[in-house]
Enzyme design. Structure first.
Site, PDB file in Angstrom:
ATOM      1  N   GLU B  50       0.809  -1.218   0.000  1.00  0.00           N
ATOM      2  CA  GLU B  50       0.000   0.000   0.000  1.00  0.00           C
ATOM      3  C   GLU B  50       0.845   1.272   0.000  1.00  0.00           C
ATOM      4  O   GLU B  50       0.405   2.317  -0.484  1.00  0.00           O
ATOM      5  CB  GLU B  50      -0.965   0.020   1.175  1.00  0.00           C
ATOM      6  N   PHE B 112     -11.914  -6.625  13.896  1.00  0.00           N
ATOM      7  CA  PHE B 112     -10.862  -7.150  13.031  1.00  0.00           C
ATOM      8  C   PHE B 112     -10.420  -6.087  12.022  1.00  0.00           C
ATOM      9  O   PHE B 112     -11.242  -5.487  11.348  1.00  0.00           O
ATOM     10  CB  PHE B 112     -11.374  -8.393  12.294  1.00  0.00           C
ATOM     11  N   GLN B 113      -9.135  -5.835  11.966  1.00  0.00           N
ATOM     12  CA  GLN B 113      -8.534  -4.849  11.066  1.00  0.00           C
ATOM     13  C   GLN B 113      -9.095  -3.447  11.249  1.00  0.00           C
ATOM     14  O   GLN B 113      -9.255  -2.696  10.291  1.00  0.00           O
ATOM     15  CB  GLN B 113      -8.655  -5.307   9.606  1.00  0.00           C
ATOM     16  N   LYS B 162     -17.423  -0.276   5.872  1.00  0.00           N
ATOM     17  CA  LYS B 162     -17.861  -1.268   4.893  1.00  0.00           C
ATOM     18  C   LYS B 162     -19.361  -1.195   4.632  1.00  0.00           C
ATOM     19  O   LYS B 162     -19.815  -1.330   3.494  1.00  0.00           O
ATOM     20  CB  LYS B 162     -17.479  -2.675   5.362  1.00  0.00           C
ATOM     21  N   MET B 485      24.469   8.605   2.288  1.00  0.00           N
ATOM     22  CA  MET B 485      24.249   9.897   2.935  1.00  0.00           C
ATOM     23  C   MET B 485      24.524   9.801   4.435  1.00  0.00           C
ATOM     24  O   MET B 485      25.085  10.708   5.037  1.00  0.00           O
ATOM     25  CB  MET B 485      22.813  10.353   2.665  1.00  0.00           C
TER      26      MET B 485
HETATM   27  C1  LIG Z   1      18.730  14.378   1.668  1.00  0.00           C
HETATM   28  C2  LIG Z   1      18.030  15.682   1.436  1.00  0.00           C
HETATM   29  C3  LIG Z   1      18.775  16.831   1.210  1.00  0.00           C
HETATM   30  C4  LIG Z   1      18.138  18.037   0.920  1.00  0.00           C
HETATM   31  N1  LIG Z   1      18.907  19.124   0.608  1.00  0.00           N
HETATM   32  C5  LIG Z   1      18.310  20.236   0.141  1.00  0.00           C
HETATM   33  C6  LIG Z   1      19.068  21.336  -0.374  1.00  0.00           C
HETATM   34  O1  LIG Z   1      20.289  21.316  -0.397  1.00  0.00           O
HETATM   35  N2  LIG Z   1      18.408  22.395  -0.864  1.00  0.00           N
HETATM   36  C7  LIG Z   1      17.033  22.448  -0.887  1.00  0.00           C
HETATM   37  O2  LIG Z   1      16.486  23.428  -1.380  1.00  0.00           O
HETATM   38  N3  LIG Z   1      16.310  21.459  -0.388  1.00  0.00           N
HETATM   39  C8  LIG Z   1      16.899  20.350   0.116  1.00  0.00           C
HETATM   40  N4  LIG Z   1      16.130  19.314   0.576  1.00  0.00           N
HETATM   41  C9  LIG Z   1      14.656  19.454   0.545  1.00  0.00           C
HETATM   42  C10 LIG Z   1      14.118  20.182   1.769  1.00  0.00           C
HETATM   43  O3  LIG Z   1      14.030  19.274   2.834  1.00  0.00           O
HETATM   44  C11 LIG Z   1      12.714  20.770   1.479  1.00  0.00           C
HETATM   45  O4  LIG Z   1      11.852  19.766   1.040  1.00  0.00           O
HETATM   46  C12 LIG Z   1      12.730  21.834   0.418  1.00  0.00           C
HETATM   47  O5  LIG Z   1      13.789  22.740   0.619  1.00  0.00           O
HETATM   48  C13 LIG Z   1      11.428  22.608   0.423  1.00  0.00           C
HETATM   49  O6  LIG Z   1      11.253  23.225  -0.803  1.00  0.00           O
HETATM   50  P1  LIG Z   1      10.353  24.511  -0.995  1.00  0.00           P
HETATM   51  O7  LIG Z   1      10.785  25.589  -0.065  1.00  0.00           O
HETATM   52  O8  LIG Z   1      10.344  24.788  -2.431  1.00  0.00           O
HETATM   53  O9  LIG Z   1       8.925  24.124  -0.426  1.00  0.00           O
HETATM   54  P2  LIG Z   1       7.776  23.111  -0.860  1.00  0.00           P
HETATM   55  O10 LIG Z   1       7.729  22.030   0.135  1.00  0.00           O
HETATM   56  O11 LIG Z   1       7.802  22.760  -2.282  1.00  0.00           O
HETATM   57  O12 LIG Z   1       6.540  24.055  -0.508  1.00  0.00           O
HETATM   58  C14 LIG Z   1       5.918  24.837  -1.437  1.00  0.00           C
HETATM   59  C15 LIG Z   1       5.549  26.203  -0.880  1.00  0.00           C
HETATM   60  O13 LIG Z   1       4.805  26.849  -1.909  1.00  0.00           O
HETATM   61  C16 LIG Z   1       3.520  27.196  -1.432  1.00  0.00           C
HETATM   62  N5  LIG Z   1       2.556  27.010  -2.516  1.00  0.00           N
HETATM   63  C17 LIG Z   1       1.962  25.879  -2.935  1.00  0.00           C
HETATM   64  N6  LIG Z   1       1.144  26.127  -3.977  1.00  0.00           N
HETATM   65  C18 LIG Z   1       1.213  27.444  -4.219  1.00  0.00           C
HETATM   66  C19 LIG Z   1       0.592  28.322  -5.168  1.00  0.00           C
HETATM   67  N7  LIG Z   1      -0.262  27.872  -6.085  1.00  0.00           N
HETATM   68  N8  LIG Z   1       0.904  29.634  -5.130  1.00  0.00           N
HETATM   69  C20 LIG Z   1       1.756  30.128  -4.176  1.00  0.00           C
HETATM   70  N9  LIG Z   1       2.381  29.343  -3.276  1.00  0.00           N
HETATM   71  C21 LIG Z   1       2.115  28.022  -3.290  1.00  0.00           C
HETATM   72  C22 LIG Z   1       3.258  26.316  -0.243  1.00  0.00           C
HETATM   73  O14 LIG Z   1       2.341  26.932   0.632  1.00  0.00           O
HETATM   74  C23 LIG Z   1       4.658  26.140   0.337  1.00  0.00           C
HETATM   75  O15 LIG Z   1       4.964  27.197   1.218  1.00  0.00           O
HETATM   76  C24 LIG Z   1      16.731  18.106   0.902  1.00  0.00           C
HETATM   77  C25 LIG Z   1      15.998  16.964   1.174  1.00  0.00           C
HETATM   78  C26 LIG Z   1      16.620  15.760   1.429  1.00  0.00           C
HETATM   79  C27 LIG Z   1      15.780  14.553   1.676  1.00  0.00           C
HETATM   80  C1  LIG Z   2      12.494   5.481   5.236  1.00  0.00           C
HETATM   81  C2  LIG Z   2      13.776   6.121   5.597  1.00  0.00           C
HETATM   82  N1  LIG Z   2      14.584   5.586   6.523  1.00  0.00           N
HETATM   83  C3  LIG Z   2      15.760   6.162   6.832  1.00  0.00           C
HETATM   84  C4  LIG Z   2      16.154   7.326   6.221  1.00  0.00           C
HETATM   85  C5  LIG Z   2      17.484   7.991   6.586  1.00  0.00           C
HETATM   86  N2  LIG Z   2      18.385   8.018   5.439  1.00  0.00           N
HETATM   87  C6  LIG Z   2      18.543   9.096   4.659  1.00  0.00           C
HETATM   88  S1  LIG Z   2      19.581   8.862   3.383  1.00  0.00           S
HETATM   89  C7  LIG Z   2      19.880   7.261   3.843  1.00  0.00           C
HETATM   90  C8  LIG Z   2      20.814   6.390   3.067  1.00  0.00           C
HETATM   91  C9  LIG Z   2      20.298   6.062   1.724  1.00  0.00           C
HETATM   92  O1  LIG Z   2      21.109   5.075   1.177  1.00  0.00           O
HETATM   93  P1  LIG Z   2      21.034   4.682  -0.360  1.00  0.00           P
HETATM   94  O2  LIG Z   2      19.640   4.516  -0.775  1.00  0.00           O
HETATM   95  O3  LIG Z   2      21.930   3.538  -0.604  1.00  0.00           O
HETATM   96  O4  LIG Z   2      21.552   5.987  -1.082  1.00  0.00           O
HETATM   97  P2  LIG Z   2      22.991   6.712  -1.097  1.00  0.00           P
HETATM   98  O5  LIG Z   2      22.938   7.768  -0.032  1.00  0.00           O
HETATM   99  O6  LIG Z   2      24.040   5.693  -0.828  1.00  0.00           O
HETATM  100  O7  LIG Z   2      23.064   7.317  -2.443  1.00  0.00           O
HETATM  101  C10 LIG Z   2      19.173   6.958   5.017  1.00  0.00           C
HETATM  102  C11 LIG Z   2      19.228   5.667   5.716  1.00  0.00           C
HETATM  103  C12 LIG Z   2      15.264   7.874   5.270  1.00  0.00           C
HETATM  104  N3  LIG Z   2      15.534   9.012   4.642  1.00  0.00           N
HETATM  105  N4  LIG Z   2      14.109   7.245   4.959  1.00  0.00           N
END
Ligand SMILES: Cc1cc2nc3c(=O)[nH]c(=O)nc-3n(C[C@H](O)[C@H](O)[C@H](O)COP(=O)(O)OP(=O)(O)OC[C@H]3O[C@@H](n4cnc5c(N)ncnc54)[C@H](O)[C@@H]3O)c2cc1C
Ligand SMILES: Cc1ncc(C[n+]2csc(CCOP(=O)(O)OP(=O)(O)O)c2C)c(N)n1
Lengths: 165, 578
Positions: B50, B112-113, B162, B485
């Site tokens: 799911e 159940f469930q 249901k 990471m």
């Molecule tokens: C491993 C990892 C590393 C990351 N590193 C980075 C990084 O280096 N740099 C980075 O930028 N992010 C990074 N992120 C992502 C970060 O965590 C956020 O998800 C991201 O920065 C949010 O993007 P955003 O500000 O564009 O917001 P979003 O989450 O895209 O939010 C959208 C915003 O726009 C608004 N909005 C929606 N629709 C409309 C509309 N029609 N008109 C006006 N406003 C609207 C919403 O209200 C909201 O405030 C990383 C994520 C991970 C998992």
């Molecule tokens: C469901 C979930 N569990 C744990 C994490 C924490 N986490 C972030 S990056 C990462 C490693 C990802 O490893 P891999 O998919 O091999 O990618 P790589 O960073 O090596 O490119 C982990 C465990 C997460 N983001 N999501």
């Protein structure tokens, strides 16, 4: 700062838990919360007392407004609004013969009503601001208080401005 | 028309023009499945878990702008879907998730469930409903689609007991083409006074920069953004979620900003005097240390959600409204003020020139450089080649980790809705099921899922779904035998103690892919990367799993460590930059 927020809410099951859930999920304070249906049975009126910096209060009102079940909302503690707040308390105190006069006197001073009397206890009903209720409680020593129950604060704006649809 | 609850669902989905329903059956939804089969109204995609149903619906939504729809059973079906619901919630993706529930008569009896689906999902949905009367069903479904897709979009759960779908209880049904809710009226038009004030500030800026985000994509505002940015000749940077809204290949684009953003983007953010934030939410991965964030800037913020404004960073000119609407208004005002379309409208042209000079200086650092001559495969190289071979025209989904950052930094998205990843929740396991939704929505387009050997194993079972529906996704597995990471953080912040971040007992991905009926390849030399990609993309009707054995301890640079300011990036060590 302490803020009283009045909310008109859809009278739906789950609406209350959305508000409560929002406060716990975002780690906002709730001092008190009261809710009951209004003259329009599809709406509930909630009064919520919270506290926080101006930025936090702004976020709280924005987040509340964002809840789909919130129809309308008013912060009663903004400079343009004057408001009245009331809270009700029922307080049960030990009432040995020697103390009865004093209890009645205090109740009079605070404009309370004694609403239940037994051999050894009186119950006083009191309405006012939270401070007034606190002051009443403080005039008894802890040992003599058997039970208190408070409604939580209700608030309403002064004048003709009103929170309705 | 008199229909049972189950038939109403089937008919409603058809009337609402739902193309795909992603789901998995179970006791509480059997009436619905029976009705769906008989009505033959929407195409149902049977996933293998799911979570994948919600991610696939999400991928469909992100790549099309339409609402994704999933159907799961009560209890474990619903709890499995929660991760996907939360993923959509944090990235503001429109989803409607229909969850089965035990009959109303036994709700609350630990039947159940039975789980409290409304309670469990409440903190990670835009809204949810429990349907208590079949007479309310059609209207509730309409509300769900309306709430999910308007304003700031988000997931909506409709919990359906249901007995509500009982085939023997029929009620009149009519489709409501639209609906109003007194408690929900999202603002779309920006306040004209605020828009004027913002423009004034922008035109007088000396060192302006646009900081754009997912909101531009959600608003379908790519065209107006491009016109405005080009009209003003301002630099622009984007969050991870906004990539593609502005063409990466354009000279004015500084690359992504934030924790793994480019040197020039983060330096421009730090030095700017007027920051124009557009549909971005000042996430902590972007701002770094809040006290060091944009110290000299006046900040304009356009966002449809008032609660996004001044949440973490106080702004000077808030504009609540839809991005496209606000930007279009700005363009109209500019048209009225300038005598010709080529006239400069900015007040201090020389200052803007100097600003660009400064930016070019920062660009010279070439912060995304890496050594291309190594024998072991550099992950960055795979992504660059992926861009080359797909001519930048692929839809790219990703999982979470280093590979996600490499894809964001090196693919170079020129169009919106091409980059599909979990930014807010950072959900490993998102990439493959999301790619299924994307591929179904765009059957003739190349779809690549960039992943790691850790993430891909979180929803690997979906390879079976891909076989069943013949989805020719190309899986680009950047296999570093590490939870890369996590390992990178341990290298930087835990003195290299790699607690549980290595991958042992990795399956033979080639055989694994083959066992599901797909094509598998393993590539371990840089010189083979290009040919492998060419060969894979030439197999237009086959899913190809390419297991790239990459450099084990590659790091993602630049990097802003926790607690640091935007200007305190760490760049790749010189030894890397050949
Ligand atoms: C491993 C990892 C590393 C990351 N590193 C980075 C990084 O280096 N740099 C980075 O930028 N992010 C990074 N992120 C992502 C970060 O965590 C956020 O998800 C991201 O920065 C949010 O993007 P955003 O500000 O564009 O917001 P979003 O989450 O895209 O939010 C959208 C915003 O726009 C608004 N909005 C929606 N629709 C409309 C509309 N029609 N008109 C006006 N406003 C609207 C919403 O209200 C909201 O405030 C990383 C994520 C991970 C998992
Ligand atoms: C469901 C979930 N569990 C744990 C994490 C924490 N986490 C972030 S990056 C990462 C490693 C990802 O490893 P891999 O998919 O091999 O990618 P790589 O960073 O090596 O490119 C982990 C465990 C997460 N983001 N999501």
């Amino acid at each position: 700062m302490r803020h009283i927020i009045s909310i008109l809410l859809e009278n739906e099951s789950g609406a209350l838990s959305r508000v409560a859930g929002l406060f716990s999920a975002r780690a906002y304070n709730i001092e008190s919360l009261t809710v009951a249906p209004t003259e329009d049975p599809s709406l509930s009126r909630m009064t919520l007392v919270t506290s926080g910096s101006a930025e936090i209060i702004e976020q709280i009102t924005k987040q509340l407004n964002k809840l789909i079940d919130v129809v309308k909302l008013n912060d009663l503690n903004v400079s343009q609004v004057q408001h009245i707040e009331r809270e009700m308390m029922l307080i049960k105190v030990k009432a040995p013969v020697s103390a009865r006069d004093e209890i009645m006197r205090l109740s009079d001073i605070f404009r309370g009503n004694i609403i239940d009397v037994t051999d050894d206890a009186y119950t006083v009903e009191l309405t006012g601001t939270s401070d007034k209720l606190n002051a009443f409680i403080a005039s008894f020593d802890c040992d003599s208080i058997l039970e208190t129950v408070r409604s939580g604060v209700m608030g309403i704006a002064r004048g003709s401005s009103a929170l309705h649809l | 028309m008199e229909l049972s609850g189950a038939e109403i669902i089937a008919q409603f989905l058809k009337d609402e023009d739902v193309e795909y329903l992603f789901g998995y059956p179970g006791g509480a939804v059997l009436h619905i499945y029976d009705a769906l089969m008989r009505a033959d109204s929407v195409k149902h995609i049977l996933v293998r878990h799911e979570q994948a149903a919600t991610h696939a619906a999400d991928g469909y939504a992100r790549s099309t702008g339409r609402t994704g729809v999933a159907l799961v059973t009560s209890g474990p079906g619903m709890t499995n879907a929660v991760t996907g619901i939360a993923t959509a919630y944090l990235d503001s993706i429109p989803l409607v998730v229909l969850t089965g529930q035990v009959p109303t008569a036994v709700i609350g009896s630990d039947a159940f469930q039975e789980v409290d689906s409304v309670g469990i999902s409440r903190p990670c949905v835009k809204h949810n409903f429990l349907v208590k009367d079949v007479k309310d069903l059609a209207e509730t479904l309409k509300k769900a689609f309306y709430v999910a897709s308007t304003g700031r979009p988000g997931p909506v759960v409709v919990d359906i007991p249901k007995n509500i779908t009982d085939p023997n209880i029929k009620v009149p049904y009519t489709y409501l083409p639209s609906i109003e809710m007194r408690s929900y009226n999202p603002v779309t038009k920006g306040h004209p006074f605020q828009i004027k004030k913002a423009l004034e500030l922008m035109l007088n800026a000396k060192k302006p920069v646009f900081y754009t985000g997912g909101g531009v994509v959600l608003s379908n505002a790519s065209a107006s953004l491009r016109s405005l940015v080009q009209r003003l000749n301002f630099p622009i940077t984007s969050t991870l979620m906004g990539l593609g809204a502005y063409a990466s290949s354009d000279e004015q684009f500084l690359g992504m900003l934030g924790m793994h953003g480019t040197y020039e983007a983060n330096m421009a953010m730090h030095d700017t005097d007027v920051l124009i934030a557009v549909g971005a939410r000042f996430d902590d991965r972007v701002t770094g240390h809040l006290e060091k964030f944009c110290p000299d800037a006046k900040i304009i913020h356009i966002d449809i959600d008032p609660s996004s404004i001044s949440k973490t960073v106080q702004v000077d000119v808030p504009i609540v409204g839809d991005v496209d609407d606000v930007l279009t208004t700005m363009l109209e005002i500019l048209k009225e003020t300038a005598s010709s379309a080529n006239d400069s409208v900015v007040k201090d042209e020389p200052a803007l020139k100097d600003w660009w000079k400064q930016i070019k200086q920062w660009r010279k650092k070439n912060c995304l450089r890496y050594n291309k001559k190594t024998k072991t495969i550099k992950p960055q190289f795979v992504i660059e080649k992926l861009h080359e071979i797909t001519k930048g025209d692929a839809y790219v989904t990703s999982d979470v980790g280093q590979h996600q950052m490499f894809a964001a930094q090196y693919y170079g998205f020129d169009e919106p809705r091409r980059w599909v990843n979990s930014g807010g929740l950072g959900t490993m396991g998102f990439g493959l099921p999301a790619a299924m939704g994307v591929q179904l929505a765009h059957p003739d387009k190349p779809v690549a899922c960039v992943t790691g050997e850790g993430s891909i194993q979180m929803n690997i079972q979906e390879l079976a779904t891909c076989m069943q529906y013949q989805l020719p996704i190309k899986i680009i597995n950047l296999n570093n035998r590490f939870l890369g990471m996590v390992r990178q953080w341990q290298e930087f912040f835990y003195e290299g103690r790699y607690a549980m971040s290595y991958m042992d007992s990795i399956p033979d991905f080639v055989k694994l892919a083959e066992s599901y009926g797909h094509v598998g390849m393993q590539i371990d030399k840089t010189s083979d990367v290009e040919d492998a990609l060419k060969e894979a993309f030439a197999m237009k009707d086959k899913l190809v799993f390419i297991d790239f054995i990459t450099n084990r301890e590659e790091n993602v640079y630049p990097m802003i460590a926790a607690g640091k300011g935007q200007h305190e990036m760490e760049l790749a060590p010189d030894s890397e930059l050949v």
